[in-house]
Structure formats: C-alpha cells, structure tokens
Write an enzyme that holds these catalytic residues in place. Sequence first.
Site, PDB file in Angstrom:
ATOM      1  N   ARG A  38      42.723  23.868  25.174  1.00 48.13           N
ATOM      2  CA  ARG A  38      43.119  22.618  25.837  1.00 48.13           C
ATOM      3  C   ARG A  38      44.144  21.815  25.030  1.00 48.13           C
ATOM      4  NH1 ARG A  38      39.351  20.543  29.820  1.00 48.13           N
ATOM      5  NH2 ARG A  38      38.919  22.354  31.096  1.00 48.13           N
ATOM      6  N   ARG A  42      44.946  15.466  28.029  1.00 47.48           N
ATOM      7  CA  ARG A  42      44.955  13.988  28.074  1.00 47.48           C
ATOM      8  C   ARG A  42      45.009  13.280  26.735  1.00 47.48           C
ATOM      9  NH1 ARG A  42      39.978  13.923  31.935  1.00 47.48           N
ATOM     10  NH2 ARG A  42      39.818  15.862  30.773  1.00 47.48           N
ATOM     11  N   ARG A  51      51.533  13.579  33.994  1.00 45.81           N
ATOM     12  CA  ARG A  51      50.501  13.727  35.025  1.00 45.81           C
ATOM     13  C   ARG A  51      50.646  12.586  36.051  1.00 45.81           C
ATOM     14  NH1 ARG A  51      45.509  12.634  36.861  1.00 45.81           N
ATOM     15  NH2 ARG A  51      43.902  14.240  36.923  1.00 45.81           N
ATOM     16  N   ASP A  88      44.653  26.077  35.539  1.00 45.76           N
ATOM     17  CA  ASP A  88      43.212  25.860  35.511  1.00 45.76           C
ATOM     18  C   ASP A  88      42.524  27.102  36.049  1.00 45.76           C
ATOM     19  OD1 ASP A  88      41.244  23.539  34.966  1.00 45.76           O
ATOM     20  OD2 ASP A  88      40.470  24.548  36.740  1.00 45.76           O
ATOM     21  N   TYR A 164      31.283  27.775  40.345  1.00 50.54           N
ATOM     22  CA  TYR A 164      32.036  26.727  41.049  1.00 50.54           C
ATOM     23  C   TYR A 164      32.132  27.016  42.542  1.00 50.54           C
ATOM     24  CZ  TYR A 164      33.529  24.457  36.725  1.00 50.54           C
ATOM     25  OH  TYR A 164      33.552  23.783  35.539  1.00 50.54           O
TER      26      TYR A 164
HETATM   27  O1  CP3 Z   1      43.995  25.053  27.131  1.00 54.61           O
HETATM   28  C1  CP3 Z   1      45.004  24.609  27.712  1.00 54.61           C
HETATM   29  O2  CP3 Z   1      45.758  23.729  27.228  1.00 54.61           O
HETATM   30  C2  CP3 Z   1      45.396  25.247  29.032  1.00 54.61           C
HETATM   31  C3  CP3 Z   1      44.928  24.620  30.193  1.00 54.61           C
HETATM   32  C4  CP3 Z   1      43.508  24.731  30.705  1.00 54.61           C
HETATM   33  C5  CP3 Z   1      42.961  23.722  31.548  1.00 54.61           C
HETATM   34  N1  CP3 Z   1      41.764  24.148  32.014  1.00 54.61           N
HETATM   35  C6  CP3 Z   1      43.639  22.460  31.859  1.00 54.61           C
HETATM   36  C7  CP3 Z   1      42.842  21.325  32.363  1.00 54.61           C
HETATM   37  C8  CP3 Z   1      42.560  25.744  30.621  1.00 54.61           C
HETATM   38  C9  CP3 Z   1      42.591  27.030  29.806  1.00 54.61           C
HETATM   39  C10 CP3 Z   1      41.471  25.371  31.452  1.00 54.61           C
HETATM   40  C11 CP3 Z   1      40.290  26.210  31.671  1.00 54.61           C
HETATM   41  C12 CP3 Z   1      39.133  25.647  32.373  1.00 54.61           C
HETATM   42  N2  CP3 Z   1      39.108  24.808  33.450  1.00 54.61           N
HETATM   43  C13 CP3 Z   1      37.806  26.016  32.080  1.00 54.61           C
HETATM   44  C14 CP3 Z   1      37.382  27.002  31.023  1.00 54.61           C
HETATM   45  C15 CP3 Z   1      37.469  26.419  29.666  1.00 54.61           C
HETATM   46  C16 CP3 Z   1      36.438  25.386  29.345  1.00 54.61           C
HETATM   47  O3  CP3 Z   1      36.850  24.251  29.079  1.00 54.61           O
HETATM   48  O4  CP3 Z   1      35.246  25.713  29.333  1.00 54.61           O
HETATM   49  C17 CP3 Z   1      36.970  25.324  32.970  1.00 54.61           C
HETATM   50  C18 CP3 Z   1      35.468  25.391  33.020  1.00 54.61           C
HETATM   51  C19 CP3 Z   1      37.805  24.577  33.836  1.00 54.61           C
HETATM   52  C20 CP3 Z   1      37.402  23.720  34.968  1.00 54.61           C
HETATM   53  C21 CP3 Z   1      37.788  22.328  34.721  1.00 54.61           C
HETATM   54  N3  CP3 Z   1      39.070  21.863  34.789  1.00 54.61           N
HETATM   55  C22 CP3 Z   1      36.933  21.242  34.422  1.00 54.61           C
HETATM   56  C23 CP3 Z   1      35.429  21.334  34.259  1.00 54.61           C
HETATM   57  C24 CP3 Z   1      37.738  20.109  34.319  1.00 54.61           C
HETATM   58  C25 CP3 Z   1      37.260  18.700  34.155  1.00 54.61           C
HETATM   59  C26 CP3 Z   1      36.892  18.391  32.785  1.00 54.61           C
HETATM   60  C27 CP3 Z   1      38.083  17.902  32.046  1.00 54.61           C
HETATM   61  O5  CP3 Z   1      38.272  18.294  30.888  1.00 54.61           O
HETATM   62  O6  CP3 Z   1      38.810  17.111  32.646  1.00 54.61           O
HETATM   63  C28 CP3 Z   1      39.088  20.519  34.499  1.00 54.61           C
HETATM   64  C29 CP3 Z   1      40.282  19.678  34.437  1.00 54.61           C
HETATM   65  C30 CP3 Z   1      41.375  20.081  33.511  1.00 54.61           C
HETATM   66  N4  CP3 Z   1      41.785  21.355  33.242  1.00 54.61           N
HETATM   67  C31 CP3 Z   1      42.205  19.173  32.793  1.00 54.61           C
HETATM   68  C32 CP3 Z   1      43.130  19.943  32.068  1.00 54.61           C
HETATM   69  C33 CP3 Z   1      44.230  19.453  31.181  1.00 54.61           C
HETATM   70  C34 CP3 Z   1      42.132  17.666  32.862  1.00 54.61           C
HETATM   71  C35 CP3 Z   1      42.786  17.254  34.127  1.00 54.61           C
HETATM   72  C36 CP3 Z   1      43.315  15.858  34.085  1.00 54.61           C
HETATM   73  O7  CP3 Z   1      44.476  15.666  33.690  1.00 54.61           O
HETATM   74  O8  CP3 Z   1      42.563  14.946  34.483  1.00 54.61           O
END
Ligand code: CP3
Length: 355
Positions: A38, A42, A51, A88, A164
């Site tokens: 990640r 943010r 964003r 994502d 999911y």
């Molecule tokens: O690592 C990186 O920089 C690449 C981008 C990336 C995102 N999601 C961006 C993201 C990757 C590799 C993921 C994978 C992802 N997404 C997983 C597996 C990894 C993990 O964290 O366990 C899962 C379970 C998801 C599903 C997901 N997406 C959730 C549960 C959430 C909400 C929680 C959160 O952190 O906001 C997201 C949103 C998400 N995915 C954001 C980002 C940058 C935040 C979105 C925003 O800008 O509000």
Amino acid sequence: MRLGQKHETHATMNTDDKLLIRALKGETLSIPPVWLMRQAGRYLPEYRALREKAGGFLNLCYTPDFAVEVTLQPIRRFGFDASILFSDILVVPHAMGRDVWFETGEGPRLNPLTDDEPLPTLNLESFHTHLAPVYETVGRLREELPKETALIGFSGAPWTLATYVIAGRGKDEQAAARQLMFSNPERFSGLIDVLTDAVSHYLIRQIDAGAEAVQIFDSWASALAPNSFDKYCVAPTVKIVNAVRAVHPNTPIIGFPRGVGSEYADFAKATGVNGISLDQTESPEWAAREIQPHCTVQGNLEPMHMVTGGDAMLADIDRIREALSGGPHIFNLGHGITPNADTANVDALLRRIRG
Ligand code: CP3
C-alpha cells in the site's frame, strides 16, 4: 518505430538484474530490496489530492493517467526498489459482472451473492475488455518507471475474493463465506474454481503487459481451518502458479496467505512460490529457519511503526535485517501502510536499511 526509439533513448535494465527479482530468484543481498505494501495511498498528500480530482477510488483504478501517476508517487518520493501497480483486488469480481463501489470512509462494497442467483461466470472477452485500462497502466508504467525499479502486478486470491463476492464486504471473520463452504460445498467450490480461472488469466495478462513479478493477496487466509486452508487457499494457488508458469515460467510469484502462522511453511512447500510475504505476527528468526530454506521471505515489520517511528521502529528493523540476513530477503511491512502513517518514518526506515 516509436517503441524502438524509446528503447534507444531510455536506458533500460534487464528484469533479471533488478534487486527485487534477484532476491526473488534466491540471491542473498547485503542490502535487501525494499518496498511497502500500500505504498501508494492516503498517507501521501499527493495521493489525497489526486483522489479528490479523480472523484472516486474506482476512477483512479480505471483511468491509466491517474493510476500511472498514483503508482509513481511513492517511487518519486522514496525511491523504493519496487513499484506495485495501483489498483484493487475487487476489479476482478467487477470484471466478472458483480457490482462494486466504495463507501467513503469505510471501504469496498459488493452486492452479496444470494442463494437463488447463478454463480458468476467468466466471459474472457468481456473480462479482459473491462480490465484493459489496468493492462494499459502496466505497460505505461514499464516505460515511465526509473530503469532500476521492478514492477509488481497483483491479484486477490480466490478465497479472499470469494469472501467479498459472498458477503459484499469483509466482516465477521468471513462467516458468510465459511457458512456456504460447508452448507453447499459444491456451489462454494464452483465459485472458487471460476475465481481461480479468472485470477490466472488476469495475472498472465499483467505479465504480458509488463509486470515483472506478481503477488497473490489472500488477506483473509487466517479465517480458514486447516482442511479448508488446503482446499481453498493452497490448492487454488497451486493451480494459479501452474497456469502462470505455463506461459511465463521466469516471472516470480509472491504468495501472501496472511496470518496463517506455521502454515506459511506448508504453503511455501506445497505451492512452490518464489516468495512469501509474511505478516508481523511471525518472528523473523522462525521465518529464517522454516521459510527461507524454501523461498524468499518478504516482510515483516509491524506497520504501526510507520505511525510511531523512533527507537522501537529502528530496533525491529535491525532485528528483521539480522535474522533474515543469511538468505534471500525483501524488506517490507507485515501488511499495508495505514493512512495515519508519517512519511518521515518511511524516510527513516529507508535510511536505516540503505545506510
Ligand atoms: O499496495 C499498493 O500501493 C497497491 C494498491 C492496492 C490497493 N488495494 C489500493 C487501495 C492493493 C495491492 C490493494 C489490495 C487489496 N484491496 C487487498 C489485499 C491487501 C490487504 O490489504 O489485505 C484487499 C483486502 C483490498 C480490498 C480493499 N480495498 C479494502 C478492504 C479497502 C478499504 C480499506 C482501506 O485501506 O481503505 C480498499 C481500499 C483501497 N485499496 C485504498 C487503496 C489505496 C483506499 C481507497 C481510498 O482512497 O479511500
């Protein structure tokens, strides 16, 4: 001609010479390559600004101009050794026709799969059409990244994606998915199978487009009992690894069955992945003994250190470095960096590792 000219004017580095790939192919390096899960997100003001401009998270993911820019932001700021495609895991069920949206301040939501609905199917043509912006993003990143930075593609694993699809969101120890697993094993296996197929095709296309390694995120693997873990995490991963290697035998694969304790070692042996991403609950000394003989270890700093920093962070960095110094290691966190992380702590981490 345009591509040819680009290669003449931009210095390139062979994929096999990049530090991340060398570590994934088993080389022990005196300074481990480092990237953070990640790393685009943010905690970076430049991410929050873009964003806002993109008007929504999925717009970032599906607009190559935005996705390329967001992927590059942490590389410009910190110079990590690897970059991970900005997207994502939920774009896969989305490309299979499930509705996906983001609730501001909460996270992703899908319409739960009801008992009377047919299982989603994989129509490869519409699947790849939906994901074309992701493949375009990968290709553009290969041209725009610094020459020494490796590009990682990724997918969610079938089990985590199934949780999911079934519940519409991650919650309650994934009870809805675990219930279907036992109340209707045929239907549940059918869903895992179609997702396994989709993930394989998705990863192959990312590598076709330029990804130099791929990571499979099974973020909810810890909710599985041992028999279920073998059936729905290990076995689908074996299928994905075989499918990807049949087309791209040299591209390293990183597995992340998060939170599975001693089963990380079984997973490494059974799947033959090149690397295991390790969460912060395992000791690095255990990982050196039980995982490094089988594959590269990626990890496993407590992500909270990126919020709090200081001597406690430095001590844990040093312990991980020391414990894993005798084998192939990629420095990373045990899970994603959180929105409240301080960029000064990321700077301090890199200084500590690179000297
Ligand atoms: O690592 C990186 O920089 C690449 C981008 C990336 C995102 N999601 C961006 C993201 C990757 C590799 C993921 C994978 C992802 N997404 C997983 C597996 C990894 C993990 O964290 O366990 C899962 C379970 C998801 C599903 C997901 N997406 C959730 C549960 C959430 C909400 C929680 C959160 O952190 O906001 C997201 C949103 C998400 N995915 C954001 C980002 C940058 C935040 C979105 C925003 O800008 O509000």
